[in-house]
Design a protein around this motif. Structure first.
Motif, short mmCIF file in Angstrom:
data_model
loop_
_atom_site.label_atom_id
_atom_site.label_comp_id
_atom_site.label_asym_id
_atom_site.label_seq_id
_atom_site.Cartn_x
_atom_site.Cartn_y
_atom_site.Cartn_z
N VAL A 9 0.83 -1.20 0.00
CA VAL A 9 0.00 0.00 0.00
C VAL A 9 0.87 1.26 0.00
CG1 VAL A 9 -1.61 1.36 1.41
CG2 VAL A 9 -2.07 -1.05 0.96
N VAL A 10 1.98 1.22 0.72
CA VAL A 10 2.91 2.37 0.70
C VAL A 10 3.43 2.60 -0.72
CG1 VAL A 10 5.18 3.18 1.47
CG2 VAL A 10 3.58 2.24 3.13
N PHE A 11 3.85 1.52 -1.37
CA PHE A 11 4.34 1.65 -2.75
C PHE A 11 3.23 2.09 -3.71
CE2 PHE A 11 7.78 -1.48 -1.45
CZ PHE A 11 8.76 -0.50 -1.40
N THR A 12 2.02 1.60 -3.50
CA THR A 12 0.89 2.00 -4.34
C THR A 12 0.62 3.49 -4.19
OG1 THR A 12 -0.12 -0.19 -4.15
CG2 THR A 12 -1.58 1.61 -4.78
N GLY A 13 0.66 3.98 -2.96
CA GLY A 13 0.45 5.41 -2.73
C GLY A 13 1.51 6.27 -3.40
N ILE A 14 2.75 5.81 -3.34
CA ILE A 14 3.85 6.56 -3.97
C ILE A 14 3.71 6.56 -5.49
CG2 ILE A 14 6.35 6.52 -4.37
CD1 ILE A 14 6.61 5.51 -1.43
N ILE A 15 3.38 5.39 -6.05
CA ILE A 15 3.32 5.26 -7.51
C ILE A 15 2.07 5.90 -8.11
CG2 ILE A 15 3.11 3.58 -9.40
CD1 ILE A 15 4.86 1.69 -7.63
N PHE A 16 0.90 5.64 -7.53
CA PHE A 16 -0.35 6.07 -8.16
C PHE A 16 -0.93 7.37 -7.60
CE2 PHE A 16 -0.33 1.44 -8.89
CZ PHE A 16 -0.46 1.44 -10.27
N PHE A 17 -0.57 7.74 -6.39
CA PHE A 17 -1.20 8.90 -5.77
C PHE A 17 -0.20 9.98 -5.38
CE2 PHE A 17 -4.02 5.24 -4.84
CZ PHE A 17 -5.09 5.64 -5.63
N ASP A 18 0.99 9.91 -5.93
CA ASP A 18 2.03 10.93 -5.74
C ASP A 18 2.31 11.24 -4.26
OD1 ASP A 18 2.55 11.26 -8.47
OD2 ASP A 18 0.87 12.67 -8.66
N GLU A 19 2.27 10.22 -3.42
CA GLU A 19 2.62 10.42 -2.03
C GLU A 19 4.13 10.57 -1.90
OE1 GLU A 19 0.89 7.32 0.32
OE2 GLU A 19 -1.14 7.91 -0.19
N THR A 20 4.55 11.23 -0.86
CA THR A 20 5.97 11.53 -0.70
C THR A 20 6.75 10.32 -0.21
OG1 THR A 20 5.62 12.26 1.57
CG2 THR A 20 5.49 13.94 -0.15
N ILE A 21 8.02 10.32 -0.55
CA ILE A 21 8.95 9.33 -0.04
C ILE A 21 9.80 10.03 1.01
CG2 ILE A 21 10.86 7.77 -0.58
CD1 ILE A 21 9.87 7.75 -3.48
#
Length: 112
Positions: A70-82
């Motif tokens: 889910v963390v990776f999904t948020g980063i990839i699809f929803f432009d969440e920060t790393i």
């Protein structure tokens, strides 16, 4: 069979979370229906998973695996920060999941 069910349950939950993010507070009908269907499917796979292995290990792997994806999904699809804290947290989850799957030798089991 255990790991196949685990993988299926995790993937279904990640897809459910993806659609859950698109529901806009359950105001978008189609993503809401998909989120509910995928969550129900994930829970069904998880229930079967618990019948195949240790409940504690299955629960930890399910929760940890889904969280990492889910963390990776948020980063990839929803432009969440790393961030460093995210990287550290995900790393610790992965280390924990791997350590749960390391088989103990028979000598270690006897002393525990």
């Amino acid at each position: 069979m255990f790991y196949l069910l685990l993988f299926l349950a995790i993937i279904l939950e990640v897809i459910a979370v993806f659609f859950l993010n698109l529901t806009n507070g359950f105001t978008n009908f189609v993503p809401t229906v998909f989120a509910i269907l995928f969550y129900c499917s994930s829970i069904a796979a998880y229930m079967l998973l618990n019948a195949k292995g240790e409940v504690g290990v299955a629960s930890a792997l399910y929760a940890g695996g889904a969280t990492v994806l889910v963390v990776f999904t948020g980063i990839i699809f929803f432009d969440e920060t790393i961030s460093l804290s995210k990287i550290l947290g995900v790393s610790l989850i992965i280390i924990g999941a791997v350590s749960l799957n390391i088989k103990e030798s028979s000598k270690e089991r006897m002393t525990a």
